[in-house]
Design an enzyme around this catalytic site. Structure first.
Site, mmCIF file in Angstrom:
data_model
loop_
_atom_site.group_PDB
_atom_site.id
_atom_site.type_symbol
_atom_site.label_atom_id
_atom_site.label_comp_id
_atom_site.label_asym_id
_atom_site.label_seq_id
_atom_site.Cartn_x
_atom_site.Cartn_y
_atom_site.Cartn_z
ATOM 1 N N ASN A 103 -10.099 0.670 0.693
ATOM 2 C CA ASN A 103 -9.005 0.482 1.655
ATOM 3 C C ASN A 103 -9.444 0.819 3.072
ATOM 4 O OD1 ASN A 103 -7.486 0.105 -0.642
ATOM 5 N ND2 ASN A 103 -5.841 1.484 -0.001
ATOM 6 N N GLU A 152 -2.188 6.668 -8.077
ATOM 7 C CA GLU A 152 -3.126 7.600 -7.435
ATOM 8 C C GLU A 152 -3.176 8.917 -8.196
ATOM 9 O OE1 GLU A 152 -3.221 7.807 -3.148
ATOM 10 O OE2 GLU A 152 -3.314 9.994 -3.212
ATOM 11 N N ASP A 199 0.832 -1.194 0.000
ATOM 12 C CA ASP A 199 0.000 0.000 0.000
ATOM 13 C C ASP A 199 0.881 1.263 0.000
ATOM 14 O OD1 ASP A 199 -2.409 1.390 0.218
ATOM 15 O OD2 ASP A 199 -2.375 1.371 2.413
ATOM 16 N N GLY A 221 -9.042 5.546 2.599
ATOM 17 C CA GLY A 221 -9.601 6.223 3.780
ATOM 18 C C GLY A 221 -10.952 5.677 4.200
ATOM 19 N N GLY A 222 -11.107 4.346 4.146
ATOM 20 C CA GLY A 222 -12.401 3.730 4.447
ATOM 21 C C GLY A 222 -12.908 3.973 5.863
ATOM 22 N N THR A 223 -12.006 3.918 6.841
ATOM 23 C CA THR A 223 -12.409 4.081 8.248
ATOM 24 C C THR A 223 -13.237 5.347 8.432
ATOM 25 O OG1 THR A 223 -10.410 2.965 8.992
ATOM 26 C CG2 THR A 223 -11.531 4.354 10.622
#
Ligand code: 13P
Length: 284
Positions: free
Chosen positions: A230, A135, A83, A209-211
């Site tokens: 992610n 990205e 990552d 930045g899923g959290t």
């Protein structure tokens, strides 16, 4: 089939069936175990991702060792991934050790440099069919994977098109307002821009930045074209907070395995929840 090609196939399947492959960050063997067992129990295809700090500390060979064993043994498709490498060298080191997927994050540079760095990794990856993620735009927030607070995070459609046309990169993380770490307030994702990028290119798109992003927003993003999500912060925070609680509970002179066997199932539960949010359960 080679694991890089397996991942390409999984991402296409996710796109066709309207789910996303969740990619979970691990820090050691215990959260790694939690993630793999969650995938097996949910019958879900997943990615298991090491960030560059973990790779630098444990070494590419050790991380690859965990990953290669899991890819061979797990009863669900588990794909090891590097990552957010900001350096082409770490991508190459991980490819040399057998990683089937790496991310080169050159988003902080101008488009030309970003393209050149992605090309360099793509060239190196070609021989072993390694999957490469790049990205465009920027992921906001402060986390292990980067620190960006500026206003110009939004990925431009033309830049996404130009990068994909110049590199044929396998997947693309897009800056649409998501952030690494915990959010201050409600996340504001730019679904319109996501849909525009998805319409302009065929490349699988990745949400970082899923959290902290609510389930409805994750699922809407998947609908608008996201194929990989992610998740990191909630994994290591769940792990460390439960470790502290368990150590406080057992008191002096605990035995490692006794503590870890009590802690890792808590991480597994969180991972299972995220697999379901991504609608990847039952898709193995
Ligand atoms: P979070 O830590 O915010 O879940 O983001 C993880 C991530 O995007 C890793 O690349």
């Amino acid at each position: 089939m080679n694991n890089g090609d397996t991942l390409r196939k999984l991402l296409r399947d996710a796109d066709a069936k309207g789910y996303a492959i969740p990619a979970f960050n691990f820090s050691d063997i215990w959260d790694f175990k939690a993630i793999v067992e969650a995938a097996e129990e949910e019958e879900a295809p997943i990615m298991i991702a090491s960030n560059p700090l973990v790779v630098a500390e444990l070494s590419p060979a050790i991380c690859a060792g965990f990953g290669l064993a899991a890819m061979k043994q797990a009863k669900a498709p588990v794909i090891l991934h590097l990552d957010h490498s900001f350096k082409t060298e770490m991508c190459k080191d991980c490819i040399d050790e057998g990683y089937p997927s790496v991310m080169i994050d050159a988003s902080k540079y101008d488009l030309e440099t970003n393209i050149a760095m992605v090309r360099e990794v793509m060239d190196y990856a070609k021989e072993n069919h390694v999957h490469v993620e790049a990205e465009i735009g920027k992921i906001k927030g402060k986390g292990i994977e980067g620190d960006f607070k500026g206003g110009d995070f939004l990925a431009a459609v033309e830049d996404a098109k130009a990068l994909v046309e110049a590199t044929h990169v396998d997947s693309l993380a897009v800056g649409i307002g998501s952030a690494h770490g915990f959010y201050q307030g409600k996340p504001e994702l730019n679904f319109e821009r996501l849909a525009q990028i998805n319409a302009a290119i065929d490349t699988p798109l990745v949400l970082h930045g899923g959290t902290g992003i609510p389930k409805e927003d994750i699922q809407r993003a998947i609908k608008e074209g996201i194929n990989k999500v992610n998740v990191g912060t909630i994994i290591h925070c769940t792990y460390m907070n439960n470790l502290r609680a368990e150590l406080n509970r057992v008191g002096e002179n605990p035995y490692t395995l006794d503590v870890m066997k009590a802690v890792y199932p808590k991480v597994k539960e969180v991972v299972k929840g995220w697999i379901r949010v991504c609608m990847a359960n039952g898709k193995a």
